[in-house]
Design a protein around this motif. Structure first.
Motif, PDB file in Angstrom:
ATOM      1  N   THR A 462       0.847  -1.198   0.000  1.00  0.00           N
ATOM      2  CA  THR A 462       0.000   0.000   0.000  1.00  0.00           C
ATOM      3  C   THR A 462       0.884   1.250   0.000  1.00  0.00           C
ATOM      4  OG1 THR A 462      -0.113   0.169   2.413  1.00  0.00           O
ATOM      5  CG2 THR A 462      -1.728  -1.269   1.326  1.00  0.00           C
ATOM      6  N   GLY A 463       0.259   2.371   0.121  1.00  0.00           N
ATOM      7  CA  GLY A 463       0.986   3.640   0.099  1.00  0.00           C
ATOM      8  C   GLY A 463       1.934   3.807   1.263  1.00  0.00           C
ATOM      9  N   ARG A 464       1.619   3.209   2.414  1.00  0.00           N
ATOM     10  CA  ARG A 464       2.478   3.365   3.583  1.00  0.00           C
ATOM     11  C   ARG A 464       3.876   2.808   3.331  1.00  0.00           C
ATOM     12  NH1 ARG A 464       3.333   0.102   8.188  1.00  0.00           N
ATOM     13  NH2 ARG A 464       1.769  -1.390   7.414  1.00  0.00           N
ATOM     14  N   GLY A 465       3.961   1.627   2.759  1.00  0.00           N
ATOM     15  CA  GLY A 465       5.265   1.048   2.456  1.00  0.00           C
ATOM     16  C   GLY A 465       6.039   1.860   1.439  1.00  0.00           C
ATOM     17  N   LEU A 466       5.341   2.397   0.442  1.00  0.00           N
ATOM     18  CA  LEU A 466       6.016   3.205  -0.586  1.00  0.00           C
ATOM     19  C   LEU A 466       6.580   4.489   0.015  1.00  0.00           C
ATOM     20  CD1 LEU A 466       3.551   2.820  -3.605  1.00  0.00           C
ATOM     21  CD2 LEU A 466       5.648   1.558  -3.136  1.00  0.00           C
ATOM     22  N   GLN A 467       5.870   5.086   0.938  1.00  0.00           N
ATOM     23  CA  GLN A 467       6.358   6.321   1.550  1.00  0.00           C
ATOM     24  C   GLN A 467       7.607   6.079   2.390  1.00  0.00           C
ATOM     25  OE1 GLN A 467       3.015   7.934   3.668  1.00  0.00           O
ATOM     26  NE2 GLN A 467       2.028   8.737   1.807  1.00  0.00           N
ATOM     27  N   VAL A 481       5.417  -0.099  -9.709  1.00  0.00           N
ATOM     28  CA  VAL A 481       4.260  -0.421  -8.869  1.00  0.00           C
ATOM     29  C   VAL A 481       3.038  -0.709  -9.732  1.00  0.00           C
ATOM     30  CG1 VAL A 481       5.034   0.805  -6.806  1.00  0.00           C
ATOM     31  CG2 VAL A 481       3.843   2.064  -8.610  1.00  0.00           C
ATOM     32  N   GLN A 482       3.264  -1.252 -10.900  1.00  0.00           N
ATOM     33  CA  GLN A 482       2.144  -1.603 -11.773  1.00  0.00           C
ATOM     34  C   GLN A 482       1.277  -2.674 -11.111  1.00  0.00           C
ATOM     35  OE1 GLN A 482       4.066  -2.789 -15.405  1.00  0.00           O
ATOM     36  NE2 GLN A 482       4.319  -0.704 -16.133  1.00  0.00           N
ATOM     37  N   ASP A 483      -0.015  -2.501 -11.259  1.00  0.00           N
ATOM     38  CA  ASP A 483      -0.995  -3.454 -10.705  1.00  0.00           C
ATOM     39  C   ASP A 483      -0.898  -3.568  -9.189  1.00  0.00           C
ATOM     40  OD1 ASP A 483      -1.871  -4.112 -13.332  1.00  0.00           O
ATOM     41  OD2 ASP A 483      -0.171  -5.462 -13.548  1.00  0.00           O
ATOM     42  N   CYS A 484      -0.454  -2.484  -8.553  1.00  0.00           N
ATOM     43  CA  CYS A 484      -0.443  -2.422  -7.094  1.00  0.00           C
ATOM     44  C   CYS A 484      -1.503  -1.419  -6.625  1.00  0.00           C
ATOM     45  CB  CYS A 484       0.925  -1.986  -6.563  1.00  0.00           C
ATOM     46  SG  CYS A 484       2.241  -3.183  -6.813  1.00  0.00           S
ATOM     47  N   ASP A 485      -1.921  -1.568  -5.379  1.00  0.00           N
ATOM     48  CA  ASP A 485      -2.886  -0.631  -4.811  1.00  0.00           C
ATOM     49  C   ASP A 485      -2.134   0.579  -4.258  1.00  0.00           C
ATOM     50  OD1 ASP A 485      -5.144   0.553  -3.856  1.00  0.00           O
ATOM     51  OD2 ASP A 485      -5.303  -0.718  -2.064  1.00  0.00           O
ATOM     52  N   ALA A 486      -1.567   1.362  -5.178  1.00  0.00           N
ATOM     53  CA  ALA A 486      -0.758   2.521  -4.793  1.00  0.00           C
ATOM     54  C   ALA A 486      -1.585   3.791  -4.981  1.00  0.00           C
ATOM     55  CB  ALA A 486       0.511   2.593  -5.634  1.00  0.00           C
ATOM     56  N   PRO A 487      -1.957   4.451  -3.880  1.00  0.00           N
ATOM     57  CA  PRO A 487      -2.776   5.673  -4.003  1.00  0.00           C
ATOM     58  C   PRO A 487      -1.987   6.821  -4.632  1.00  0.00           C
ATOM     59  CG  PRO A 487      -2.099   5.337  -1.736  1.00  0.00           C
ATOM     60  CD  PRO A 487      -1.683   4.114  -2.485  1.00  0.00           C
ATOM     61  N   LEU A 488      -2.709   7.773  -5.142  1.00  0.00           N
ATOM     62  CA  LEU A 488      -2.103   8.909  -5.827  1.00  0.00           C
ATOM     63  C   LEU A 488      -1.187   9.696  -4.902  1.00  0.00           C
ATOM     64  CD1 LEU A 488      -2.028  10.538  -8.459  1.00  0.00           C
ATOM     65  CD2 LEU A 488      -4.005  11.837  -7.628  1.00  0.00           C
ATOM     66  N   GLU A 489      -1.578   9.863  -3.634  1.00  0.00           N
ATOM     67  CA  GLU A 489      -0.762  10.634  -2.705  1.00  0.00           C
ATOM     68  C   GLU A 489       0.598   9.972  -2.477  1.00  0.00           C
ATOM     69  OE1 GLU A 489      -3.789   9.570  -2.187  1.00  0.00           O
ATOM     70  OE2 GLU A 489      -4.957  11.447  -2.346  1.00  0.00           O
ATOM     71  N   ALA A 490       0.626   8.658  -2.410  1.00  0.00           N
ATOM     72  CA  ALA A 490       1.893   7.951  -2.199  1.00  0.00           C
ATOM     73  C   ALA A 490       2.817   8.112  -3.397  1.00  0.00           C
ATOM     74  CB  ALA A 490       1.623   6.470  -1.935  1.00  0.00           C
TER      75      ALA A 490
END
Length: 511
Positions: A462-467, A481-490
């Motif tokens: 999720t976005g938390r790990g990316l941040q 991060v293709q086909d991942c649940d990565a939000p726009l903010e992250a």
């Protein structure tokens, strides 16, 4: 004297026509007048054709033919431009003009003048002191320019004039030969090229160090036999995709070229082993395991390679540092055991898509210890955290790991990597559904030098790990991060903290 020179020039012109007719490929018999040959050749970068007059190209891929099918001088020996005028010919000199072959159009220099008008014009310019500016350049400048040209362009230059011909065939420019094309008659091309390069050193090409014929599907054992016979100083051979090449030819090249260091036989499905010929093995049996100096070996898509073949390769090629065995689906952990025993200097190893490789195989690979820098086990479905733990514990200098598709890998595996391989720079854990933000955070907090990270299709990210990754890995250059649940903010957070990072994503709102 002038008359004699004129006759000699005319003779050379005929010889050049003969070899072009003999060594060019035929796909059509459309007639074209001789004066158009030069212009047609200049416009045809992709041509395989039958010629009655020399073309400026050495070896050109297929394109509609532009020249007549037969040679106007069938009585001349096809190699006459390669030999001095006094050299007698032995054997038959006739060759079918319809034979499809790769050609060496630059075998002989062109006649100095193409017409009476040109002859008069050049004589007038010479009398008036005029000269072409490029002709004022010294030879060493020409050689420096020619050294940067590919094989076909170099032979185009050999067709310009006598001076360029002599310079273009300077042995120092022929350290490598690069041939391409599905319809190319590579066997014939290699034979004629090596024969031309052997003029000053009979039977051997002492300057030739690399032969690249990747993608030339018509290459057979005969072509490699020519290379083995004439190129004792060969250091690099690339024949990727040449599926007609077999073990016998590869053995001969390896046996006759003791300096060979780089060998690419990827896609050669008939190659199942790398070894010395039987004759050489008998002569050198006390030390024959040290006779093959190959350091780089690519056997990707050699589907017939098995553990026994890998055992033979390892026993003969003990100096291997780079080995790629992608999609050699018959290999098992036993083959990797042989590899580690005989080749302790391996730095890069790929066994991607070898479905029988498991954690036991990784345990053997881990014995390479600190020497291993690159490891790819992508789509090896039997690998789990246990195997990754072995590699992380003993191969602490690992820089690159590709574990894409290893569905048994979890956050625990990432924890082992993060704590034991702090110098990791590239990691691919795409399609590992059990990897989550927890493992990603451990990785980011320990591997600050990470530059490439692929998380494609990791559904638990999720976005938390990316941040966390972006906040700690400032040198990140590629994030997938293709086909991942990565939000726009992250994604925007990553872009803000990692200025040079290229983000591969499937979020249409982020650009």
């Amino acid at each position: 004297m002038g008359a004699n020179n004129g006759k000699q020039s005319g003779s050379e012109g005929k010889g050049s026509s003969s070899i072009s007719s003999d060594l060019s490929s035929s796909t059509d018999q459309t007639s074209t007048k001789a004066p158009k040959n030069a212009a047609a050749s200049e416009d045809s970068d992709l041509s395989m054709r039958t010629l009655s007059t020399p073309s400026p190209a050495l070896i050109l891929p297929a394109q509609p033919p532009l020249y007549p099918h037969s040679s106007p001088h069938p009585h001349l020996h096809p190699l006459s431009p390669f030999l001095p005028p006094s050299t007698p010919f032995n054997g038959s000199s006739s060759t079918s003009s319809s034979e499809t072959v790769a050609m060496v159009h630059a075998a002989a220099p062109p006649p100095p003048f193409s017409s009476t008008h040109s002859r008069r014009r050049v004589a007038r310019d010479h009398h008036q002191g005029a000269s072409v500016p490029i002709d004022l350049l010294p030879d060493h400048v020409f050689l420096d320019v020619f050294a940067r040209l590919p094989t076909d362009q170099l032979c185009r230059c050999a067709r310009v004039c006598r001076r360029w011909y002599n310079l273009a065939w300077d042995p120092r420019l022929w350290r490598s030969i690069r041939l391409t094309g599905d319809v190319l008659q590579v066997d014939r091309a290699l034979r004629v090229l090596t024969r031309r390069l052997c003029q000053d050193t009979p039977n051997v090409c002492l300057m030739l160090e690399a032969v690249v014929a990747s993608g030339c599907r018509r290459l057979t054992d005969r072509g490699l036999h020519t290379v083995a016979q004439c190129c004792p100083e060969l250091r690099c051979l690339e024949v990727a995709g040449c599926y007609n090449v077999s073990n016998e030819a590869v053995f001969e090249v390896v046996s006759r070229c003791p300096n060979l260091e780089r060998l690419d036989v990827s896609g050669c499905s008939k190659v199942t082993c790398i070894s010395l010929t039987r004759e050489v093995s008998l002569k050198l049996s006390p030390m024959h395991g040290q006779q093959i100096s190959i350091r780089y070996l690519d056997m990707t898509d050699c589907f017939a390679l098995e553990d026994e073949g890998l055992h033979t390769i390892a026993a003969h090629c003990t100096q291997l540092t780079h080995l790629y065995l992608r999609r050699c689906a018959r290999l098992t952990d036993e083959g990797l055991r042989y590899l580690v025993i005989y080749c302790p200097a391996v730095r890069e190893l790929s066994v991607s898509d070898c479905r029988y490789v498991s954690d036991f195989g990784l345990r053997e690979i881990a014995k390479l210890e600190g020497r291993l820098r690159y490891l790819s086990v992508a789509h090896c479905g039997r690998i789990t955290d246990v195997g990754v733990r072995y590699v992380a514990k003993y191969c602490s200098r690992l820089r690159y790991l590709n574990a894409r598709g290893c569905e048994g890998l979890t956050d625990h595996g990432l924890e082992y990597l993060a704590k034991s391989c702090p110098k990791l720079k590239s990691l691919d854990i795409g399609k590992c559904p059990l990897v989550s933000d927890a493992g990603l955070e451990l990785l980011a907090l320990n591997c600050f030098n990470l530059k490439r990270l692929s998380l494609k299709s990791c559904e638990s990210i999720t976005g938390r790990g990316l941040q966390v990754v972006a906040a700690n890995c400032f040198d990140l250059q590629l994030l997938n991060v293709q086909d991942c649940d990565a939000p726009l903010e992250a994604l925007r957070f990553v872009k803000r903290h990692c200025k040079r990072c290229v983000i591969e994503h499937t979020n249409p709102a982020f650009f």
